[in-house]
Write an enzyme that holds these catalytic residues in place. Structure first.
Site, PDB file in Angstrom:
ATOM      1  CE  LYS B 195     -30.569 -43.421  19.584  1.00  0.00           C
ATOM      2  NZ  LYS B 195     -31.253 -42.857  18.395  1.00  0.00           N
ATOM      3  N   GLY B 247     -28.737 -33.725  23.438  1.00  0.00           N
ATOM      4  CA  GLY B 247     -30.154 -33.763  23.081  1.00  0.00           C
ATOM      5  C   GLY B 247     -30.961 -32.893  24.028  1.00  0.00           C
ATOM      6  CB  SER B 248     -34.546 -32.831  24.768  1.00  0.00           C
ATOM      7  OG  SER B 248     -34.817 -34.075  25.375  1.00  0.00           O
ATOM      8  CB  THR B 249     -33.336 -30.106  29.269  1.00  0.00           C
ATOM      9  OG1 THR B 249     -32.347 -29.182  28.798  1.00  0.00           O
ATOM     10  CG2 THR B 249     -33.345 -30.078  30.781  1.00  0.00           C
ATOM     11  CD  GLU B 250     -39.416 -34.620  27.868  1.00  0.00           C
ATOM     12  OE1 GLU B 250     -39.373 -33.821  26.917  1.00  0.00           O
ATOM     13  OE2 GLU B 250     -40.277 -35.506  27.976  1.00  0.00           O
ATOM     14  N   GLY B 252     -32.113 -35.794  28.941  1.00  0.00           N
ATOM     15  CA  GLY B 252     -30.893 -35.724  29.740  1.00  0.00           C
ATOM     16  C   GLY B 252     -31.163 -36.034  31.201  1.00  0.00           C
ATOM     17  CD  GLU B 269     -24.515 -29.471  23.736  1.00  0.00           C
ATOM     18  OE1 GLU B 269     -25.527 -28.800  24.038  1.00  0.00           O
ATOM     19  OE2 GLU B 269     -24.190 -29.762  22.588  1.00  0.00           O
ATOM     20  CB  CYS B 303     -28.455 -26.995  21.853  1.00  0.00           C
ATOM     21  SG  CYS B 303     -26.784 -27.314  21.316  1.00  0.00           S
ATOM     22  CD  GLU B 400     -33.464 -26.260  23.021  1.00  0.00           C
ATOM     23  OE1 GLU B 400     -33.754 -27.314  23.597  1.00  0.00           O
ATOM     24  OE2 GLU B 400     -32.317 -25.987  22.633  1.00  0.00           O
TER      25      GLU B 400
END
Lengths: 270, 490
Positions: B195, B247-250, B252, B269, B303, B400
């Site tokens: 996606k 993508g974002s840590t959130e 993830g 990542e 990132c 970030e």
């Protein structure tokens, strides 16, 4: 009426007759150049000249070039099949040769990851070991199979960044000389591969004794020739790779056998 | 005695004018609308819904793409599972041929892919042309070479593919992230459902076309466009055996929770807040270029961007003077212009996020610097920005920003540099600038980060593993380590 091809040596990126003017007819009615000691020396000089450029290319770039050789060979399957006697065995040999180029194209940028090491020395030093090409390699192609025998030794030598002077099969040199035409259109810089046809017993001693050749792949040597080569090689400590029964196997060691290992130390600290 | 050459005020303030050098777009065919790529064909979405994808540099709609729903995800995963049976049994040599072919086609269609990437995402054409597209093709080439060498990659460990990989990628390097995900997955014998990000779906759809052109067996690669809910549905599908997310840590963290107990393999990542450390003995002009590359490359939508500049106190003033002067020569504007250094911000939402964080920096007491530069009237833009007087506790030093915003902090000793660099929940990358090789290695040993660049920044290569420590995620992409993420081993 056909326009027949004049078979020529592949030297320094060009197609030339033997400087000796001699030919022989090992394989049907074709006149094949009977290379001389001078031809051999010219080729070593060309290979040495091409070594800095080829060995300093990025591994990725060398992979692209070897893959290009597979593309070019694939486009001339029919011609090679005929040259090799036609039929299924010949077709299989050509397929395997294409596969060999593809396989080693994929190794150029992986040899270091496979055979390089970081060495945890007992002190504040960063220490690593990596493979580097040995230099100019003399490849003595097996008499049979005429195409695959050469490709299986040539591709790994180039993969690691060496340049090559190859002695074609003495009895069946046409495929090797035609392979020169494939390599000439594969973005290989001139001199990286040189193909010499002729009488092996006439050429081998000079190749083995040449002071600017770094290694010999003796795949096509008889036991007696191997002993000769090993003795002459001692003149400048050439590495002599004796390929045993597994000479035709695909292996990264075929490339690594023609490489040196360099270890670098660097201190760690503010 | 060296004579210092002092540039005149006139020279320093001179603005260089450049004639426009726009890349042509007339060779590019963008359809009015796109469907989902499932089982080797473009098919109508079950959802019947489509959404617009916009050129962030103009605000114009480029095309409409399908929004995949649960039923579409199920169709795609089923197609991938069907294809897995034959693809995983294909000889490595044959798989390699397929992947080499993809790489070659990407090289052949490089111009088209670069222009498309720039129009859909806003990044400067010189980056998509010289970085994104060539690296993406190189990734396929590198992993094609592993496909027939798995036994050499993992000796005595009987490498087997995992099954269907569900892959969700971000909008900052759409085609390159696709390559990072798909190339190793296919090489190891997996099939994929990927996606692309909501705002940058077009290069993935062009890649679907390349799969058709390459005669890749149907179902080996499936592309589902959609937003977050499509991604969540894909990650949650029971027949997906491997999840890879960038993508974002959130998000993830949500994915790690969602896949808990499912037995799915997972690599993440995620975000970063990299320290770029400049010692007083660093070659200053080189360091300036590295700092600029570190934070303004791709508008800071990176990132691993060097968003925290740590400068040894003794050289702060000369460094800032040079940096500010260098910022004055950055060309911000039309991403399709071959001279452009900083392009458009990817979306309105991202622009608002950057603005919000920049405002917090000002409110918390940091000092802002932005060069005078004209911005286009339409589209989403943000000036290259430097913050000084930044405390470690400020949001702009901790969070970030994912934009062209640099926070400058200082240190006195190497130990202090290490302490401050590691003072973050992230651990993706770090940079160090010094003339001393031993100090580079000393520092690299102490960085809690997955990649350390020394006297360079933002370098990527298919052979080089990339990935984070701590909350920047786990698993590596690139190199032999990247292949390991897609195989089952004894």
């Amino acid at each position: 009426m056909d326009v027949r091809k004049t078979y020529k040596l592949f030297a320094a990126g060009e197609f030339v007759r033997s400087e000796s003017g001699r030919t022989y007819q090992p394989d049907g009615p074709h006149n094949v150049p009977r290379g001389s000691r001078k031809d051999l020396r010219d080729m070593v000089k060309a290979a040495r000249g091409a070594f800095p450029g080829w060995s300093r290319r990025t591994a990725m770039n060398r992979g692209q070039v070897l893959y290009r050789a597979a593309e070019m060979l694939d486009g001339r399957r029919a011609e090679f099949r005929d040259l090799l006697g036609g039929g299924r065995p010949a077709g299989g040999q050509v397929d395997a040769a294409v596969e060999t180029w593809v396989w080693y194209a994929g190794w150029t940028d992986k040899l270091h990851q496979f055979a390089g090491t970081v060495n945890p020395v007992a002190g504040p030093y960063f220490n690593f070991t990596l493979p580097e090409p040995t230099g100019v390699v003399g490849v003595v192609a097996p008499e049979e199979p005429a195409l695959l025998g050469l490709v299986r030794r040539l591709a790994p030598a180039l993969c690691g960044g060496n340049t090559v002077v190859a002695l074609a099969s003495e009895r069946a040199p046409l495929a090797a000389l035609t392979l020169g035409e494939v390599l000439a259109t594969s973005d290989l810089p001139p001199g990286v591969v040189n193909v010499l046809s002729g009488k092996r017993q006439e050429l081998l001693p000079w190749l083995a004794a040449h002071m600017d050749v770094n290694a010999i792949d003796a795949a096509g040597c008889t036991a007696a020739q191997l002993a000769q080569v090993q003795e002459a090689a001692a003149g400048n400590l050439k590495r002599v790779v004796q390929s045993g029964p597994g000479a035709e196997a695909l292996s990264p060691h075929a490339a690594l056998d023609l490489m040196e290992f360099k270890t670098v130390w660097h201190p760690i600290g503010v | 005695m060296a004579i210092a050459k002092r540039p005149s005020t006139e020279m320093r303030e001179r603005r260089f004018e450049y004639a426009a050098a726009p890349e042509a777009t007339d060779h590019l065919k963008i359809a009015d609308s796109y469907s989902l790529f499932i089982g080797g064909r473009f098919v109508e979405p079950h959802s019947r819904r489509r959404f617009a994808t916009v050129n962030p540099a103009t605000g114009q709609t480029l095309s409409e793409v399908a929004e995949a729903d649960d039923a579409d995800v199920d169709r795609a995963v089923t197609a991938a599972a069907d294809a897995f049976r034959s693809w995983s049994r294909l000889s490595g040599a044959k798989r390699a041929r397929h992947i080499f072919r993809l790489s070659r086609l990407m090289q052949e269609r490089a111009r088209e892919l670069a222009v498309l990437e720039t129009m859909d995402g806003g990044k400067p054409i010189k980056e998509s042309r010289d970085v994104d597209v060539p690296l993406a093709a190189a990734h396929f080439f590198y992993y094609a070479g592993w496909a027939d060498k798995l036994e050499w990659a993992f000796p005595n460990r009987r490498p087997r593919p995992l099954g269907v990989a569900g892959q969700v990628i971000p909008w900052n390097f759409p085609l390159l992230m696709l390559a990072w995900k798909i190339a190793p997955a296919l090489a190891a014998g997996n099939t994929v459902v990927l996606k692309p990000a909501e705002t940058t779906p077009l290069s993935a759809l062009a890649f679907a076309d390349i799969c058709q052109q390459a005669d890749l067996p149907p179902g080996v690669v499936n592309i589902l466009t959609g937003a977050g809910s499509t991604g969540a549905s894909l990650v949650g599908h029971p027949d997906v055996r491997k999840v890879a997310f960038t993508g974002s840590t959130e998000v993830g963290k949500e994915i790690q929770r969602a896949t808990a107990g499912s037995g799915k393999h997972l690599t993440l990542e995620l975000g970063g807040k990299a320290a770029n450390i400049v010692f007083e003995d660093a070659p200053l002009d080189q360091a300036i270029e590295g700092i600029v590359n570190g934070i303004y490359f791709n508008q800071g939508h990176v990132c691993c961007a060097g968003s925290r500049l740590l400068v040894q106190e003794s050289i702060l003033e000369p460094l800032l003077a040079k940096l500010k002067s260098r910022l004055g020569t950055l060309r911000v504007g039309d991403p399709l212009d071959k001279n452009t250094d900083v392009g458009a911000i990817n979306s309105r939402a991202q622009l608002e996020k950057i603005e919000g964080l920049v405002n917090s920096g000002i409110e918390e007491g940091a000092e802002i610097y932005q060069p005078a530069c004209d911005l286009p009237e339409r589209g989403y833009w943000f000036r290259p920005t430097i913050f000084t007087n930044v405390a470690q506790s400020y949001r702009i030093a901790r969070e970030e920003i994912f934009g062209p915003v640099l926070s400058v902090l200082t240190f006195r000793t190497p130990d202090e540099a290490v302490e401050k660099a590691n003072n973050t929940p992230y651990g993706l990358s770090a940079g160090v600038w010094t003339d001393k090789g031993s100090r580079i290695l000393w520092l690299a040993e102490r960085m809690r980060a997955g990649v350390v660049w020394a006297n360079t920044f933002n370098r990527f290569d298919p052979t080089s593993p990339f990935g984070g420590y701590k909350e920047s995620g786990f698993g590596r992409e690139g190199g032999l380590h990247g292949l390991a993420a897609y195989v089952e081993l004894d």
